[in-house]
Motif scaffolding. Structure first.
Motif, short mmCIF file in Angstrom:
data_model
loop_
_atom_site.label_atom_id
_atom_site.label_comp_id
_atom_site.label_asym_id
_atom_site.label_seq_id
_atom_site.Cartn_x
_atom_site.Cartn_y
_atom_site.Cartn_z
N ALA A 12 0.93 -1.08 -0.13
CA ALA A 12 -0.01 -0.04 -0.03
C ALA A 12 0.77 1.25 0.09
O ALA A 12 1.81 1.46 0.56
N TYR A 13 0.26 1.98 -0.84
CA TYR A 13 1.15 3.35 -0.73
C TYR A 13 -0.04 4.48 -0.88
O TYR A 13 -0.53 4.88 -2.00
N GLU A 16 -4.70 5.53 2.57
CA GLU A 16 -5.55 5.63 3.73
C GLU A 16 -7.13 5.58 3.48
O GLU A 16 -7.89 5.23 4.35
N ILE A 19 -7.78 1.46 2.46
CA ILE A 19 -7.23 0.28 3.00
C ILE A 19 -8.04 -0.45 4.04
O ILE A 19 -8.10 -1.40 4.14
N ASP A 37 3.10 -1.11 4.01
CA ASP A 37 3.08 0.64 3.72
C ASP A 37 4.33 0.74 3.20
O ASP A 37 5.32 0.82 3.96
N SER A 40 4.44 5.51 2.75
CA SER A 40 3.12 6.59 2.61
C SER A 40 3.39 7.87 3.48
O SER A 40 3.97 7.70 4.50
N THR A 44 -2.02 5.60 6.10
CA THR A 44 -1.90 4.10 5.56
C THR A 44 -1.69 3.30 6.79
O THR A 44 -2.51 2.36 6.94
N TYR A 45 -0.52 3.71 7.40
CA TYR A 45 -0.04 2.49 8.20
C TYR A 45 -0.89 2.45 9.43
O TYR A 45 -1.18 1.28 9.99
N ALA A 55 0.70 -5.00 10.15
CA ALA A 55 1.14 -3.77 9.45
C ALA A 55 2.82 -4.03 9.47
O ALA A 55 3.30 -3.69 10.73
N LYS A 57 6.16 -1.46 7.81
CA LYS A 57 6.25 -0.05 7.21
C LYS A 57 7.64 0.10 6.64
O LYS A 57 8.59 -0.28 7.28
N SER A 88 -4.16 -2.50 -3.08
CA SER A 88 -4.70 -1.94 -1.70
C SER A 88 -5.96 -0.67 -2.19
O SER A 88 -6.18 -0.27 -1.37
#
Lengths: 220, 118
Positions: A12-13, A16, A19, A37, A40, A44-45, A55, A57, A88
């Protein structure tokens, strides 16, 4: 297959917006959801943690290929036997997961192919057409969507296809590595929902992928 | 085999500016004493070759290069190519190290959210 050995990897980038929903919908089919993540700038994280995912990062943005690799490495190290790669941004529907798992019986990799649709942005459609043709022509394969990120594979297949590309070339490199290792594959058709015309691969990425498809043929 | 005075002037000025930066970055501890000495020798050597072109006439004759300017252009291109290649290797190595580090930090810093609402 044990539910514990099924892991979904979601790179995911700046996602938010999507996700949390993606995690919530994926939880219906799998409890091991790894969100990576990839550096980002948004939340998002924290959204992934709140959503109940595992998660990870990246402190700086490395690219989709690197993020999927981090997630897959983590999952395999923690007992994953089946991996599912999913985007994502909500374009991949988690309800397809059981279809992937079912189709994976007896083969090493399942490629989720998007049906040709007018909803797909024109640039993507054209790029996809060229890259699919090139890949199938050079490697003698028969995959109708070589650029789709929705895939499933066994952990042993992952060790064989583990790519070095950090960006969007990973999808193509994965296919090349699978072919090189004579892995058995199947294709299933998936539905895709497009929410953003500007994210994902660009025309420059497409040219880079095409050049690498040729390069891998010569160098490997 | 001669050299235009104007070009000599530019060459000397360039070498002096580079010596200044070599010294400045050494004082800012951007590299160690060995790096400083190597670069200093390069720039002083360059200045000597520009000021007294006769010092390189022997080499030019052996390489069958007629004009001093050609010698510097060819030499500069070769050095530039070597530096470019070296920088490419260093960039690739650094990229790999950063990638490994970022991945390592990500895996060690994993956060597991509450598994609810399955």
């Amino acid at each position: 297959m044990s539910e514990k050995s099924l892991w979904v990897i979601i790179p995911a980038y700046n996602e938010e917006k999507h996700i949390t929903k993606v995690i919530r919908n994926t939880k219906k089919y799998c409890s091991n959801i790894v969100v990576v993540d990839d550096g980002s700038r948004d939340k998002t994280y924290s959204s992934a943690v709140k959503g109940g995912a595992i998660a990870l990062k990246h402190v700086v943005n490395l690219g989709k290929g690197a993020a999927v690799k981090t997630g897959a490495d983590y999952a395999v190290a923690n007992g994953a036997k089946t991996l599912i790669f999913m985007d994502s941004d909500g374009q991949h529907e988690p309800k397809e997961i059981p279809n992937f798992v079912k189709a994976l019986k007896g083969v090493d990799i399942i490629y989720g192919s998007r049906r040709r649709s007018k909803k797909m942005p024109v640039v993507f459609r054209f790029g996809n057409y060229v890259l699919n043709g090139l890949m199938n022509l050079i490697y003698g394969m028969n995959i109708s969507d070589t650029q789709s990120g929705y895939r499933a594979l066994t952990s042993s297949a992952y060790q064989k296809v583990r790519w070095s590309s950090n960006d969007y070339r990973m999808e193509s490199e994965m296919i090349v590595n699978a072919g090189k290792n004579n892995l058995k594959y199947k294709e299933i058709f998936i539905r895709t929902l497009y929410s953003d015309d500007y994210k994902g691969t660009t025309a420059v990425d497409g040219v880079k992928i095409a050049l690498h498809i040729l390069w891998w043929k010569i160098s490997r | 085999m001669g050299m235009i005075f104007g070009l000599q002037f530019i060459g000397i000025l360039f070498a002096l500016v580079m010596i200044y930066f070599t010294f400045l970055y050494y004082k800012r501890e951007q590299y160690d004493k060995r790096g400083f000495i190597v670069w200093l020798i390069i720039w002083v050597g360059f200045m000597i070759m520009v000021t007294i072109p006769q010092t390189i006439y022997g080499v030019m004759e052996a390489l069958q290069i007629k004009r001093t300017v050609d010698f510097f252009v060819i030499g500069g291109f070769l050095i530039f190519s070597v530096i470019l290649f070296r920088m490419y290797i260093i960039t690739k190595q650094t990229q790999k190290k950063v990638e490994d580090l970022v991945r390592d930090v990500a895996i060690k810093g994993v956060k597991i959210g509450k598994k609810t609402n399955k």
